[in-house]
Write a protein that holds these residues in place. Sequence first.
Motif, mmCIF file in Angstrom:
data_model
loop_
_atom_site.group_PDB
_atom_site.id
_atom_site.type_symbol
_atom_site.label_atom_id
_atom_site.label_comp_id
_atom_site.label_asym_id
_atom_site.label_seq_id
_atom_site.Cartn_x
_atom_site.Cartn_y
_atom_site.Cartn_z
ATOM 1 N N ILE A 319 0.840 -1.414 0.366
ATOM 2 C CA ILE A 319 -0.529 0.073 -0.116
ATOM 3 C C ILE A 319 0.910 1.230 -0.311
ATOM 4 O O ILE A 319 0.663 2.731 -0.984
ATOM 5 N N LEU A 320 1.896 1.265 0.876
ATOM 6 C CA LEU A 320 2.700 2.093 0.676
ATOM 7 C C LEU A 320 3.601 2.590 -0.406
ATOM 8 O O LEU A 320 3.563 3.717 -1.095
ATOM 9 N N MET A 321 3.440 1.670 -1.572
ATOM 10 C CA MET A 321 4.428 1.538 -2.344
ATOM 11 C C MET A 321 3.646 2.013 -3.616
ATOM 12 O O MET A 321 4.174 3.131 -4.015
ATOM 13 N N GLU A 322 2.390 1.188 -3.008
ATOM 14 C CA GLU A 322 1.314 1.917 -4.062
ATOM 15 C C GLU A 322 1.060 3.476 -4.421
ATOM 16 O O GLU A 322 1.171 4.675 -5.030
ATOM 17 N N ASP A 323 0.484 4.116 -3.264
ATOM 18 C CA ASP A 323 0.342 4.782 -2.992
ATOM 19 C C ASP A 323 1.832 6.529 -2.519
ATOM 20 O O ASP A 323 1.354 7.179 -2.569
ATOM 21 N N THR A 324 2.848 5.820 -3.200
ATOM 22 C CA THR A 324 3.903 7.079 -3.443
ATOM 23 C C THR A 324 3.452 6.994 -4.761
ATOM 24 O O THR A 324 4.667 7.981 -5.038
ATOM 25 N N GLY A 325 3.651 5.409 -5.298
ATOM 26 C CA GLY A 325 3.974 5.675 -6.455
ATOM 27 C C GLY A 325 5.092 4.787 -7.198
ATOM 28 O O GLY A 325 5.462 5.097 -7.620
ATOM 29 N N TYR A 326 5.273 4.310 -5.602
ATOM 30 C CA TYR A 326 7.034 3.289 -6.385
ATOM 31 C C TYR A 326 6.492 2.286 -6.721
ATOM 32 O O TYR A 326 6.785 1.478 -7.713
ATOM 33 N N LEU A 327 5.598 1.269 -6.472
ATOM 34 C CA LEU A 327 4.847 0.735 -7.712
ATOM 35 C C LEU A 327 4.746 0.158 -8.652
ATOM 36 O O LEU A 327 5.540 -0.717 -9.442
ATOM 37 N N SER A 328 4.581 1.241 -9.427
ATOM 38 C CA SER A 328 4.393 1.536 -11.150
ATOM 39 C C SER A 328 5.603 1.229 -11.897
ATOM 40 O O SER A 328 5.793 1.030 -12.502
ATOM 41 N N ARG A 329 6.778 2.332 -10.390
ATOM 42 C CA ARG A 329 8.033 2.161 -11.165
ATOM 43 C C ARG A 329 9.146 1.128 -11.178
ATOM 44 O O ARG A 329 9.879 0.593 -12.146
ATOM 45 N N ALA A 330 8.684 0.435 -9.703
ATOM 46 C CA ALA A 330 9.161 -1.086 -9.677
ATOM 47 C C ALA A 330 8.641 -2.076 -10.798
ATOM 48 O O ALA A 330 9.620 -2.723 -11.348
ATOM 49 N N ALA A 331 7.310 -1.741 -10.736
ATOM 50 C CA ALA A 331 6.411 -3.002 -12.501
ATOM 51 C C ALA A 331 7.622 -2.670 -13.676
ATOM 52 O O ALA A 331 8.149 -2.998 -14.297
ATOM 53 N N PHE A 332 7.660 -1.074 -13.955
ATOM 54 C CA PHE A 332 8.212 -0.411 -15.073
ATOM 55 C C PHE A 332 10.265 -1.006 -15.492
ATOM 56 O O PHE A 332 10.401 -1.489 -15.886
ATOM 57 N N LEU A 333 10.777 -1.280 -13.801
ATOM 58 C CA LEU A 333 11.816 -2.063 -13.956
ATOM 59 C C LEU A 333 12.299 -3.342 -13.988
ATOM 60 O O LEU A 333 13.326 -3.422 -15.048
ATOM 61 N N SER A 334 11.131 -3.889 -13.263
ATOM 62 C CA SER A 334 11.223 -5.102 -13.389
ATOM 63 C C SER A 334 10.604 -6.167 -14.744
ATOM 64 O O SER A 334 10.494 -7.083 -15.243
ATOM 65 N N ASP A 335 10.015 -5.071 -15.250
ATOM 66 C CA ASP A 335 9.138 -5.729 -16.606
ATOM 67 C C ASP A 335 10.035 -6.546 -16.997
ATOM 68 O O ASP A 335 9.457 -7.355 -17.956
ATOM 69 N N ARG A 336 11.373 -6.070 -17.936
ATOM 70 C CA ARG A 336 12.207 -7.047 -18.508
ATOM 71 C C ARG A 336 12.461 -7.727 -17.970
ATOM 72 O O ARG A 336 11.846 -9.475 -19.000
ATOM 73 N N LEU A 337 12.510 -8.359 -16.665
ATOM 74 C CA LEU A 337 12.808 -9.802 -16.090
ATOM 75 C C LEU A 337 11.593 -10.483 -16.208
ATOM 76 O O LEU A 337 12.058 -12.062 -16.638
ATOM 77 N N MET A 338 9.921 -10.369 -16.032
ATOM 78 C CA MET A 338 9.126 -11.187 -15.915
ATOM 79 C C MET A 338 8.951 -11.273 -17.266
ATOM 80 O O MET A 338 7.717 -12.359 -17.313
ATOM 81 N N ARG A 339 9.189 -10.924 -18.702
ATOM 82 C CA ARG A 339 8.838 -10.911 -19.847
ATOM 83 C C ARG A 339 8.957 -12.462 -19.944
ATOM 84 O O ARG A 339 8.376 -13.266 -21.273
ATOM 85 N N GLY A 340 9.956 -12.964 -19.595
ATOM 86 C CA GLY A 340 10.947 -14.559 -19.725
ATOM 87 C C GLY A 340 9.768 -15.502 -19.554
ATOM 88 O O GLY A 340 9.388 -16.132 -19.888
ATOM 89 N N LEU A 341 8.662 -15.022 -18.393
ATOM 90 C CA LEU A 341 7.983 -15.739 -17.398
ATOM 91 C C LEU A 341 6.687 -15.825 -18.601
ATOM 92 O O LEU A 341 5.609 -16.284 -18.748
ATOM 93 N N GLY A 342 6.391 -14.759 -19.488
ATOM 94 C CA GLY A 342 5.653 -14.214 -20.688
ATOM 95 C C GLY A 342 4.420 -13.310 -19.724
ATOM 96 O O GLY A 342 3.837 -12.727 -19.909
#
Lengths: 662, 77
Positions: A319-342
């Motif tokens: 919730i803190l990550m979501e409400d500070t706006g960090y959650l979407s940045r974390a998703a942005f950063l790890s997107d490449r990594l998760m793409r391997g899993l589809g």
Amino acid sequence: MSDHSLNIKPLNLMPPSELIAIIGNPNCGKSTLFNHLTGLNQKTANYPGVTVEKRQGILFYEGQRINLIDLPGTHSIYPHSEDERIAVKVLQGAIKGTKAPDKIIYVLDATQIYQGSLLLQQLSEINIPILVVLTMNDIAKKKNISLASEKLSQLLKGIQVMPVNAKDGEGMNALIKAIFKKESAVVFPINPLPTEMSIDEETQYRFRWNKQLIETIQTNKLKNNEISLGQFIKSFIDRPLPSTLLFVLSMAVVFQAVFAWSTPLMNLIDYVTTFIASSADELIPEGILNSFVTDGIIAGVGSVIIFLPQILILFLFIILMEDTGYLSRAAFLSDRLMRGLGLSGQSVIPLLSSFACAVPSIMATRVIPNNRDRIVTILTVPFMTCSARLPIYALLIGAFIPQQNWGWLNLQGLVLFALYLLGILGGTFTAVLLRKTVLAGPRPNFIQMIPEFRVPDIRSVLFKLLDRGKVFLKRAGTIILFVTMIVWFLSYFPRSESIELSLQNSLTEVTDESTIETLSNQAAAEQLEQSWLGRSGKTLEPLFAPLGWDWRVTAAVIAGFPAREVVVAVMGTIYAVGEEAEELTLANRLSAAVDAEGNRIFTMPMVIGLLIFYAWCLQCVATIAIIRRETNSWKWPAISWLYMTSLGYIGALGAFQIGSIL
Amino acid sequence: MKTMADLTTGQKAKIINFTEANPDLSRLMSMGLVQDIEVYCEGVSLGGDPKQFSFYGSHLTARNNTLKKIIIEIIDE
């Protein structure tokens, strides 16, 4: 008696209260406003047939009440996700059990007028009175955006615009008064379309108007050469390498917190549960009632609330990550990594936190907007080695894997590491398999808005946290408790009178305390052997014989169905037979266990097989219950359980058979 | 012809056109990414994909395979 008695309806003394829908773009401050308006008078349920959450609350003012509904954040009236579809359907009154709203509170972020005005234009054409609430005025001021709400209202064809700061209460009283005002102004289309247009054409047409709107109302001159600390940090965070390092660091903190900070709390819950159980044990005479209260109810309730620390800690971070706006940045950063899993970056938090516990992680998949991606993530999560697998791993590794060192490498440590890897492999394989088969579909994309960094509103954070706890206790807790009761019933009944009698007889002859304990343990083991649980272990023994399991292992695994760590305790009871039971640790007792022909049961291949079984099987009713709740059907938990159990069975079978040949 | 996928951190561009109609592009449009607006590339993830843009105070991220369908004109400062 006639049928008429069935038709009597309670007198409706209260006039049907109005329903007001709160709607706006994602992250516009909608939920904060909702939380401040309704306070604790709110509840969360699911819309029928879907997994989208319905958040409803009541606003009281001078003896009157109004129902509020907080709709999922939406960009356009033409939906792109399940959430948005629901929001639009509610506005159309097309959802069963939810009437069409009488009024709309449109939440408009003062820093995002350009983006927020698309939906507002569209809503001005559906004939429901609108009240625009302007949020984030403080941030807008800092950004040097000055807005005159009267001028904005004029440009919006007379729709009332009210600036509000929910956090410090500014403008809230005026807003509440306006909400309860009986007469509502007629809404005129803000920007009517000149001709028939395709959706894309309409969107582009409307945004051209929005562009003019902000150029008219905003005197947006950013002060140059003035770099604030916030901007400095932001420019640092937005660079790939520092941001990735920060991401790894923050994930490590989350992981550490869920794992380590929850331990003292879980120990405390465990301690309190044990204390209450032992007090009850002393108060209630031996017998069914005693066992039902201590081993059934108290242990069952304990096994539900034991999850709360991990759930609350993980959600506090999310919730803190979501409400500070960090959650979407974390998703942005790890997107490449998760793409391997589809998958996409949005799956990273559920997958990482599943190393602590699958239950909060599955609840955390709500951040994934695409339903297909979400289900793949939900079915992948239970493969990761959670903290409940550790007692089993520790017991079996400690008992059967030799303490051997090669330099700084330790064999037991390596086996534990291999088990973690096995979980990750199982999960990766499953994600890829699902993507190729039942959940095949277009490659997931990753389109998301990144909100401004902002200080979270404490009240909102606490409400959301409370809500998560309530949702878990209500929806999953009941199922966990129910299954725990069933397993208690199976392990307690039927009782054998003769075992009890012979125990009583032998107890009268001895006074030595350790002998008394040995005899009681032996009687408990014998009772368990002839209970439904012991019998089912024996009935199912042939099925598990190819894995090298005897009826006792089988029964312990069945008893471990509600929660896999229970298997250790059941093995403790079931293998407590024999005179030396007291002197030996459980690990030693397991290695000494033999079958009818005197062959050792816990051979190396069998143990490896059992470890693989626990790495892959879904022996956790809490996980099953939460999958049921989060997918809103029994289909996915059933598939998940069958699939994982089969995979565990095959793994154990392979290990035992191949190992026995070698 | 350049597309949004070609942008690097710190570059500014004007959106010229969309090469096809698909749900992803419609979604980007509904977030305000339409013809004639100016976008600023704020950052890229490791490996240059996905990318983050800002326009009119909003920040948005998307993958290169989506962005390569949006034709742009780079604005030199």
